[in-house]
Every structure is written in C-alpha cells, then in structure tokens.
Motif scaffolding. Sequence first.
Motif, short mmCIF file in Angstrom:
data_model
loop_
_atom_site.label_atom_id
_atom_site.label_comp_id
_atom_site.label_asym_id
_atom_site.label_seq_id
_atom_site.Cartn_x
_atom_site.Cartn_y
_atom_site.Cartn_z
N ARG A 112 36.78 48.90 34.67
CA ARG A 112 38.11 49.20 34.12
C ARG A 112 38.50 50.67 34.34
O ARG A 112 38.99 51.34 33.42
CB ARG A 112 38.19 48.81 32.64
N ARG A 139 34.42 46.38 38.75
CA ARG A 139 34.79 45.29 37.85
C ARG A 139 36.09 45.66 37.14
O ARG A 139 36.14 46.65 36.43
CB ARG A 139 33.66 45.01 36.85
N GLN A 140 37.13 44.87 37.39
CA GLN A 140 38.46 45.15 36.85
C GLN A 140 38.85 46.60 37.14
O GLN A 140 39.37 47.31 36.27
CB GLN A 140 38.49 44.86 35.35
N GLU A 173 37.42 40.88 40.16
CA GLU A 173 38.74 41.10 39.56
C GLU A 173 39.21 42.53 39.82
O GLU A 173 39.70 43.21 38.92
CB GLU A 173 38.71 40.81 38.07
N SER A 174 39.05 42.97 41.05
CA SER A 174 39.34 44.35 41.41
C SER A 174 40.15 44.40 42.70
O SER A 174 40.32 43.40 43.39
CB SER A 174 38.03 45.14 41.56
N SER A 201 39.44 38.97 43.86
CA SER A 201 39.82 40.35 44.14
C SER A 201 40.71 40.42 45.37
O SER A 201 40.91 39.43 46.07
CB SER A 201 38.55 41.20 44.34
#
Length: 432
Positions: A112, A139-140, A173-174, A201
Amino acid sequence: MRNPTAFLFSALLAGGALVHAPQARAANIPVTNCNNTGAGSLRNAATIAISGDTIDLRALGCNPINVTSGQIVLPQSSITLLGRDRLQNTIRGNSTARVLNHTGGGTLRLTRVSLSYGRFTSGGALGGCVSSQGNVELRQSRVHHCDAVPQGGLEPSGMGGGVFAVGNVLLSESSVFANRLLGEGAGGGIGAFGSVTLDRSQVYDNMSADAGGGLDGEDVSLSYSMVLRNTSTHDGGGVTAHGNVVVNKSTMAGNDAGWNCGALCAYGDGTRSIHDSTISGNTATSDSGASVSGDMDVRNSTIAFNRETGSQCWGAVSALNLRLESTIVSRNTCDGGPDVDVGGFDFPGWTLTGSHNLIGTSVLPVPPDTIGGDPLLAPLANNGGPTRTHAIGAASPAINGGNNTLGRAFDQRGAGFPRVVGGAPDIGAYER
C-alpha cells in the motif's frame, strides 16, 4: 542481452557492499514525518531496521516523502514498507535519484505504497525506482514515472525502468506504469533475472529502448492481469520471457514492438500456455501477437486485431508446435501483403493441432473441424471481471462451437461468468 555478472557488479558498486544485519524479533518502526533525513524519517528508519522488521508509514499525515539526497539503502535481508494507502503514501525520487536500493538477498515487500519519479543512471542501470539483490513484492502498490538510464562504461546496459530484482518480482493488486528503460537492455517497467508474476495487476504505458516494453523475466506468469500499451524499440512490445510462460485469464493489448512480437516474445526452452485470455490490438514489424520458440498451448482464447507493419507477413501467433483449442485467431492484418492469422512454416517439423477453433488464415494446415467466417467481435471493452475482453455478436459462428478441455467453470472474466451457457462453450475467451 542478459549479462548477470556485469549487472550485479555494477549494482554492488552503486549500492555498496552487502551488509549482514543481526537477527532479532521483528518490530514495527514508525515513520513520523516526511523529512528526507533525521529522526522519524524514512531514511533513518532504514538505517535502524533489521531483517524481518516493518517500516510503518501508516500514521503519516504528510505526503509525499521526497528523496532529495540520494537513494535510500535497505541493507536488511528481508524488510517490509507498509503504508495506509498507495495514493496517500508516496515516496518520490524527484527524477534525480533511484528511490530504494535493497542490498539484502531476501525479499523487499512494499504494501500500500507508491514509488515514483526515480531515476538511476549507471553503466549497469538496474531499476529506476527500486532495485533488489533479492526479491521484490508489490502488494496494492504502484511504481510509476521512473527511468533507468544505461550510461558510462564500455557496454552500458540496464533492466527495469521501474523495478529490478536479481531474484523474483511479484505484483499483487498492483500497477507498474509510465516507466522507461532509456538504453540497451530489457524491461521498460520490470526486469528480473528470476520470475515475474502478475496477479490481478496491470503493467501499462512503459517503454524500453531495447526489448520487453512492459516487462522482462526468466519465467513470466499473468493471472487476471493486463499488459497494455507498452512499447519497445526492438522485440517484445509487451513481454519478453526466457523460460516458462503462463497467461491465464489475462489481456495483452495495444502493445507495440519495433521489431518482433507485439505482445509476447518467448525465447529458448520452456512450457508456454495461453488460456482464457485475449491478445488484441498489438503491433509489430513481424509476429504481431505472440511468438515463441518450441511449443505453445492456447485454449479458449481470442487473438484478434493485431497488425504487422512490415513488408513480410509472419502471422499473429506462431510456435514450432502450436496447439489451439476452442480459440479465435482472426481479423489480424498485415500491411505488407495478404493477412496471416496463424504463422509458421509449412514444412516438416512445424505443426498445428487441436480442435473447435475459428481461424481466418493459416500458413499451416488447420485441424479438420476448424471453422472460418467473421467472429463478429465487439471492440475491446470492460465486459465484467478485472480484464478487458471482446464480446461476440449474437450471430457469431463462435457461439456453441467450442470445447472446454480445461474444465473451467468460468470464462476469462472469472466468477459470475460461466464458461458454458447453452448447449456448448463458445469459441474464444468470452462466453455470450
């Protein structure tokens, strides 16, 4: 193109010798301000952390952290940077320095956070925003607007305009976008000597002045992901790989290569598969979609609207031994002559096998149950799920003409979009 020894030597000179930190129980080290140096800064946290620690940015009320006195070195074997939100916790290089240099041999985890506007110039330019002697996990998170600039020495080269790892790179998720490799090497967005894995992603709008506009890795795996609008001056507008390739429920679209392979080039030996996926709208001088050495297995996929811009027509997809199952390969074009959808050479050693396909034109003899005709594909669009697909029209000959040899429950779009609607599966990645 790959010279790991030279790359590693240059990287070690740039980042300093490896430091082996003592081990202890993992701790959270808070970053309390956005200053470049001093107590409470990210740079200070990097100097006091040990392997296994988490550098915690979640309490920050400021944004961004501007890296103004050179890259931040992370000597720990494994270290995590944890943010509250990738849009609220950004670390910027201000186009004057690489952002993070991880000299440990474990894993650098970024959760994040965003890294942006890094720039690294060297004879071995490895990673414009982040470089690791081990592995990198996003990740994110996001890495964007970074440059790796191979410059100096007898044979300058680089990898990873945004991200480089001696080991493996994972995106979950990036996104990695708008990065550049400005010289010889590979990987406009990502470069790794190990594997590159994308899970839900996106890698898009990156550029390589050599190969692998989006990414370059030994093994490459895409799942529910998109590789979009990347460019390379030479091979592999989207992806270059040197070992195994898995493209699953993913889209590779709008990529451009100055030489070969608009979407995907895979060299050497390896297992290559494209399942429940779309390769669309890519361009190259030759081999507009996917071209691999050796074997390739393509099932329940759509390969369409790719364009060869050269004077010879090699096709949108080719492999020495190509298996197509329930796949659309159609509506691909060539500026230099008759359009070719399935390429290859029509002599012993080259094979095309499979069943239940819709193919426009093929250099190789097609399986006996192959059908032709216009598949009536709608433009690439968000039709549900995390990736873009081509819907098929109500009168398409692809409807109920396919198979489901993989036994999949869903089409490319995933949960909520059954693989079989009606009497039989439709041909291609999309089930009407």
